[in-house]
Design an enzyme around this catalytic site. Structure first.
Site, PDB file in Angstrom:
ATOM      1  N   VAL A  11       0.836  -1.196   0.000  1.00 12.29           N
ATOM      2  CA  VAL A  11       0.000   0.000   0.000  1.00 12.29           C
ATOM      3  C   VAL A  11       0.877   1.255   0.000  1.00 12.29           C
ATOM      4  O   VAL A  11       0.698   2.142  -0.840  1.00 12.29           O
ATOM      5  CB  VAL A  11      -0.954  -0.023   1.218  1.00 12.29           C
ATOM      6  CG1 VAL A  11      -1.654   1.316   1.392  1.00 12.29           C
ATOM      7  CG2 VAL A  11      -1.983  -1.123   1.021  1.00 12.29           C
ATOM      8  N   THR A 121      -5.718  -0.783   7.114  1.00  7.36           N
ATOM      9  CA  THR A 121      -7.053  -1.277   7.473  1.00  7.36           C
ATOM     10  C   THR A 121      -7.091  -1.476   8.984  1.00  7.36           C
ATOM     11  O   THR A 121      -6.370  -2.326   9.511  1.00  7.36           O
ATOM     12  CB  THR A 121      -7.321  -2.604   6.744  1.00  7.36           C
ATOM     13  OG1 THR A 121      -7.185  -2.380   5.338  1.00  7.36           O
ATOM     14  CG2 THR A 121      -8.717  -3.139   7.052  1.00  7.36           C
ATOM     15  N   PHE A 150      -8.393   0.772  -1.030  1.00  7.40           N
ATOM     16  CA  PHE A 150      -9.165  -0.307  -1.667  1.00  7.40           C
ATOM     17  C   PHE A 150      -8.430  -0.950  -2.844  1.00  7.40           C
ATOM     18  O   PHE A 150      -9.036  -1.696  -3.604  1.00  7.40           O
ATOM     19  CB  PHE A 150     -10.520   0.229  -2.141  1.00  7.40           C
ATOM     20  CG  PHE A 150     -11.482   0.471  -1.007  1.00  7.40           C
ATOM     21  CD1 PHE A 150     -12.357  -0.525  -0.588  1.00  7.40           C
ATOM     22  CD2 PHE A 150     -11.484   1.672  -0.330  1.00  7.40           C
ATOM     23  CE1 PHE A 150     -13.224  -0.322   0.478  1.00  7.40           C
ATOM     24  CE2 PHE A 150     -12.348   1.895   0.739  1.00  7.40           C
ATOM     25  CZ  PHE A 150     -13.218   0.894   1.143  1.00  7.40           C
ATOM     26  N   ASN A 209     -14.590  -5.750   2.265  1.00  7.22           N
ATOM     27  CA  ASN A 209     -13.817  -6.993   2.116  1.00  7.22           C
ATOM     28  C   ASN A 209     -14.616  -8.203   2.580  1.00  7.22           C
ATOM     29  O   ASN A 209     -14.546  -9.273   1.977  1.00  7.22           O
ATOM     30  CB  ASN A 209     -12.500  -6.897   2.892  1.00  7.22           C
ATOM     31  CG  ASN A 209     -11.411  -6.248   2.049  1.00  7.22           C
ATOM     32  OD1 ASN A 209     -11.657  -5.878   0.910  1.00  7.22           O
ATOM     33  ND2 ASN A 209     -10.225  -6.113   2.609  1.00  7.22           N
ATOM     34  N   PHE A 245     -16.581 -10.766  -8.607  1.00  4.58           N
ATOM     35  CA  PHE A 245     -16.180 -11.566  -7.450  1.00  4.58           C
ATOM     36  C   PHE A 245     -17.032 -12.828  -7.309  1.00  4.58           C
ATOM     37  O   PHE A 245     -17.312 -13.274  -6.212  1.00  4.58           O
ATOM     38  CB  PHE A 245     -16.189 -10.750  -6.158  1.00  4.58           C
ATOM     39  CG  PHE A 245     -15.035  -9.807  -6.069  1.00  4.58           C
ATOM     40  CD1 PHE A 245     -13.849 -10.194  -5.457  1.00  4.58           C
ATOM     41  CD2 PHE A 245     -15.100  -8.542  -6.644  1.00  4.58           C
ATOM     42  CE1 PHE A 245     -12.758  -9.340  -5.415  1.00  4.58           C
ATOM     43  CE2 PHE A 245     -14.013  -7.683  -6.605  1.00  4.58           C
ATOM     44  CZ  PHE A 245     -12.836  -8.076  -5.981  1.00  4.58           C
ATOM     45  N   GLY A 249     -13.402 -20.773  -7.373  1.00  4.52           N
ATOM     46  CA  GLY A 249     -11.954 -20.987  -7.388  1.00  4.52           C
ATOM     47  C   GLY A 249     -11.502 -21.861  -6.250  1.00  4.52           C
ATOM     48  O   GLY A 249     -12.322 -22.533  -5.601  1.00  4.52           O
ATOM     49  N   CYS A 256      -5.355  -9.651   2.687  1.00  2.48           N
ATOM     50  CA  CYS A 256      -6.468  -8.828   3.195  1.00  2.48           C
ATOM     51  C   CYS A 256      -7.708  -9.626   3.597  1.00  2.48           C
ATOM     52  O   CYS A 256      -8.113  -9.577   4.753  1.00  2.48           O
ATOM     53  CB  CYS A 256      -6.844  -7.781   2.158  1.00  2.48           C
ATOM     54  SG  CYS A 256      -5.583  -6.521   2.019  1.00  2.48           S
ATOM     55  N   ARG A 324       0.872 -14.805   0.465  1.00  5.57           N
ATOM     56  CA  ARG A 324       0.281 -14.857   1.808  1.00  5.57           C
ATOM     57  C   ARG A 324      -1.108 -15.512   1.743  1.00  5.57           C
ATOM     58  O   ARG A 324      -1.944 -15.118   0.955  1.00  5.57           O
ATOM     59  CB  ARG A 324       0.187 -13.436   2.399  1.00  5.57           C
ATOM     60  CG  ARG A 324       1.554 -12.882   2.785  1.00  5.57           C
ATOM     61  CD  ARG A 324       1.464 -11.483   3.354  1.00  5.57           C
ATOM     62  NE  ARG A 324       1.313 -10.466   2.324  1.00  5.57           N
ATOM     63  CZ  ARG A 324       1.307  -9.160   2.559  1.00  5.57           C
ATOM     64  NH1 ARG A 324       1.421  -8.709   3.798  1.00  5.57           N
ATOM     65  NH2 ARG A 324       1.164  -8.288   1.574  1.00  5.57           N
TER      66      ARG A 324
HETATM   67  N1  NAD Z   1      -1.913  -5.416   0.382  1.00  2.00           N
HETATM   68  C1  NAD Z   1      -3.095  -4.980  -0.043  1.00  2.00           C
HETATM   69  O1  NAD Z   1      -3.568  -5.334  -1.110  1.00  2.00           O
HETATM   70  C2  NAD Z   1      -3.895  -4.005   0.799  1.00  2.00           C
HETATM   71  C3  NAD Z   1      -4.995  -3.361   0.214  1.00  2.00           C
HETATM   72  C4  NAD Z   1      -5.710  -2.466   0.973  1.00  2.00           C
HETATM   73  C5  NAD Z   1      -5.361  -2.243   2.301  1.00  2.00           C
HETATM   74  N2  NAD Z   1      -4.324  -2.896   2.852  1.00  2.00           N
HETATM   75  C6  NAD Z   1      -3.970  -2.601   4.248  1.00  2.00           C
HETATM   76  O2  NAD Z   1      -2.882  -1.683   4.247  1.00  2.00           O
HETATM   77  C7  NAD Z   1      -2.002  -1.972   5.353  1.00  2.00           C
HETATM   78  C8  NAD Z   1      -0.612  -2.257   4.848  1.00  2.00           C
HETATM   79  O3  NAD Z   1      -0.645  -3.437   4.088  1.00  2.00           O
HETATM   80  P1  NAD Z   1       0.574  -3.889   3.166  1.00  2.00           P
HETATM   81  O4  NAD Z   1       0.115  -5.100   2.430  1.00  2.00           O
HETATM   82  O5  NAD Z   1       1.083  -2.712   2.419  1.00  2.00           O
HETATM   83  O6  NAD Z   1       1.624  -4.303   4.305  1.00  2.00           O
HETATM   84  P2  NAD Z   1       3.135  -4.767   4.137  1.00  2.00           P
HETATM   85  O7  NAD Z   1       3.364  -5.776   5.171  1.00  2.00           O
HETATM   86  O8  NAD Z   1       3.413  -5.064   2.695  1.00  2.00           O
HETATM   87  O9  NAD Z   1       3.970  -3.436   4.488  1.00  2.00           O
HETATM   88  C9  NAD Z   1       3.991  -2.830   5.738  1.00  2.00           C
HETATM   89  C10 NAD Z   1       5.304  -2.060   5.868  1.00  2.00           C
HETATM   90  O10 NAD Z   1       5.281  -1.281   7.071  1.00  2.00           O
HETATM   91  C11 NAD Z   1       6.592  -1.255   7.612  1.00  2.00           C
HETATM   92  N3  NAD Z   1       6.531  -0.835   9.019  1.00  2.00           N
HETATM   93  C12 NAD Z   1       6.042  -1.509  10.081  1.00  2.00           C
HETATM   94  N4  NAD Z   1       6.134  -0.760  11.191  1.00  2.00           N
HETATM   95  C13 NAD Z   1       6.683   0.411  10.826  1.00  2.00           C
HETATM   96  C14 NAD Z   1       7.010   1.612  11.526  1.00  2.00           C
HETATM   97  N5  NAD Z   1       6.772   1.747  12.832  1.00  2.00           N
HETATM   98  N6  NAD Z   1       7.560   2.634  10.840  1.00  2.00           N
HETATM   99  C15 NAD Z   1       7.804   2.505   9.516  1.00  2.00           C
HETATM  100  N7  NAD Z   1       7.500   1.412   8.800  1.00  2.00           N
HETATM  101  C16 NAD Z   1       6.956   0.374   9.453  1.00  2.00           C
HETATM  102  C17 NAD Z   1       7.094  -2.678   7.382  1.00  2.00           C
HETATM  103  O11 NAD Z   1       8.506  -2.727   7.429  1.00  2.00           O
HETATM  104  C18 NAD Z   1       6.532  -2.961   5.978  1.00  2.00           C
HETATM  105  O12 NAD Z   1       7.460  -2.609   4.956  1.00  2.00           O
HETATM  106  C19 NAD Z   1      -2.649  -3.121   6.112  1.00  2.00           C
HETATM  107  O13 NAD Z   1      -3.468  -2.599   7.115  1.00  2.00           O
HETATM  108  C20 NAD Z   1      -3.509  -3.779   5.049  1.00  2.00           C
HETATM  109  O14 NAD Z   1      -4.598  -4.464   5.598  1.00  2.00           O
HETATM  110  C21 NAD Z   1      -3.565  -3.759   2.120  1.00  2.00           C
END
Ligand code: NAD
Length: 434
Positions: A11, A121, A150, A209, A245, A249, A256, A324
């Site tokens: 994100v 999230t 999103f 979601n 959706f 599958g 997420c 994941r």
């Molecule tokens: N991956 C998706 O498709 C998606 C979509 C929508 C929302 N989200 C939400 O967005 C959020 C992030 O998801 P993601 O998949 O990008 O996570 P991710 O695990 O890919 O990345 C999180 C990053 O945050 C860093 N981090 C942790 N603590 C930190 C701190 N104190 N200071 C600085 N950096 C720090 C970690 O090193 C990591 O690089 C989650 O809440 C997730 O639910 C994810």
């Protein structure tokens, strides 16, 4: 606008790159020094279509920087986005400790008024906790808002650049105005920026979601029934209920849906509102993740020991290297537990899968290489390159012409004509002789 994005994962990196692309001055900050080092050299930690050119261009033009100095990134910025992970805690609830860590850091570096935007999230009430953590450290005024993300992995740039809708939870005019300016380039074609109160914005992400996970599990169960009663899911799914959706599958995965469904169930329990539907969705999904293995076991009459199976696709969906909660890992684990040897291919996710599977499987650099000496092919991810393969070559390489397809990529009648036994989801099993 001067923007800091704290947390440079899926994100954070996408948000940072897209905001830089529209002219903002962006710093992406992360505690992971190896990740930041690589990004400074334009080496991306993830595979996401279209992301690399954005990162390269905006970094070169000075609009996008990467740092491990989270405090300094905050100090130079007027808008601070929190995009750190919120993994499931032991009890299934969302663990917001990283979000609150960032809030404390923001509090310590409030050198001037700022807008703090939660993109992670997070459960209802987290924005208030963020506000309280910051306020504990500073007297400088600031605003907090909730702007859940999103984007879909595999189409993240497209989703961010041309969102269906942008949800913003605010409680001040000033915050609303800043977000409106920040998002103006992305909503020019009329897709709405929807303002609401902060708890509703936090809840909207979970509800969305959970609804999508529910649609998937619903369709997967209908598909299983279709198989048994002799109906065809590909006809059933297009009638009245809308197609989005609703592809059957091998079960949903990714970073997420599984964790957000779990967290919402937990919130319901904490608040005395049982979310029975979501519990059923979770159970249905866990069962669905075993379906491909069960099909394979049936074809081999339960005797998989010593059998070699090829698996195409390890990512939880196409166009990402994210494994994941991927259904493929369940299939592979079950096959290994049954004594089978497994040869895997994925166009992008072999390195990420290796972290989970180690040397328990054989990794194939090319799709056809995975088939060498295998008695069956299981397809788990719907990568484009699997959609129109050379079936003659597949048949030559497999010791038995069996394809178990978790994504319904092929026409069952055609596969039967080509001499395969073809077992897909929610459709009639076809055999060479049929
Ligand atoms: N991956 C998706 O498709 C998606 C979509 C929508 C929302 N989200 C939400 O967005 C959020 C992030 O998801 P993601 O998949 O990008 O996570 P991710 O695990 O890919 O990345 C999180 C990053 O945050 C860093 N981090 C942790 N603590 C930190 C701190 N104190 N200071 C600085 N950096 C720090 C970690 O090193 C990591 O690089 C989650 O809440 C997730 O639910 C994810």
């Amino acid at each position: 606008m001067k923007v800091a994005v704290v947390g440079t994962g899926y994100v954070g990196l996408v948000v940072g790159a897209c905001l830089a692309e529209t002219g903002n001055d962006v710093v992406c900050a992360d505690l992971d020094a190896a990740k930041i080092d690589a990004l400074k050299k334009s080496r991306l930690p993830i595979y996401e279509p279209g992301l690399e050119p954005l990162v390269v261009r905006n970094q070169r033009e000075g609009r996008l920087q990467f740092t491990t100095e989270v405090g300094a990134a905050i100090e130079r910025s007027d808008v601070v986005c929190i995009a750190v992970g919120t993994p499931p805690d032991e009890d299934g609830s969302a663990d917001v400790q990283y979000v609150l860590d960032v809030a404390r850091t923001i509090g310590r570096h409030m050198n001037r008024p700022k807008l703090v935007v939660t993109k992670s999230t997070v459960p209802v009430g987290t924005a208030e906790r963020v506000r309280a953590e910051i306020a504990r450290q500073t007297k400088t005024p600031f605003h907090v808002c909730s702007n859940p993300e999103f984007l879909k992995e595999g189409a993240a740039i497209e989703d961010f650049m041309k969102p269906d809708r942008v949800i913003v939870g605010v409680d001040s005019e000033e915050a609303a105005k800043t977000l409106e300016e920040l998002y103006a380039p992305f909503v020019r074609t009329g897709n709405p920026l929807i303002f609401m109160d902060i708890p509703s914005a936090e809840m909207t992400k979970y509800a969305a979601n959970a609804m999508l996970a529910t649609r998937i599990s619903f369709m997967n169960q209908i598909a299983r029934l279709c198989e048994v009663v002799g109906a065809d899911i590909s006809l059933v799914r297009n009638h009245r209920i809308g197609p989005a959706f609703l592809f059957p599958g091998p079960g949903y995965g990714g970073s997420c849906f599984p964790k957000d469904v779990k967290a919402l169930i937990r919130t319901g329990e904490d608040q005395g509102v049982p979310l029975d539907i979501l519990k059923a969705v979770e159970e249905a999904n866990a069962r669905q993740k075993r379906v491909l293995f069960e099909k394979l076991a049936r074809h081999f009459e339960g005797k998989l020991a010593g059998v070699t199976v090829a698996v195409w696709g390890l990512a939880f969906k196409a166009e990402t290297d994210d494994v994941r909660e991927s259904p493929a890992l369940v299939v592979v684990d079950e096959l290994l537990a049954a004594g089978a040897a497994v040869r895997v291919h994925d166009p992008a996710a072999l390195p990420t899968a290796r972290r989970h599977l180690g040397d328990r499987v054989c990794y194939a650099a090319h799709a056809y290489e995975a088939l060498e000496g295998a008695a069956a092919l299981a397809i788990v991810t719907e990568w484009l390159e699997y959609r129109n393969p050379d079936f003659e070559r597949i048949k030559r390489l497999l010791t038995r012409p069996l394809i178990v397809d978790g994504r319904n990529l092929y026409d069952p009648e055609r596969l039967a004509r080509l001499g395969f036994t073809y077992d897909s989801i929610g459709r009639r099993l076809t055999c060479a002789s049929s």
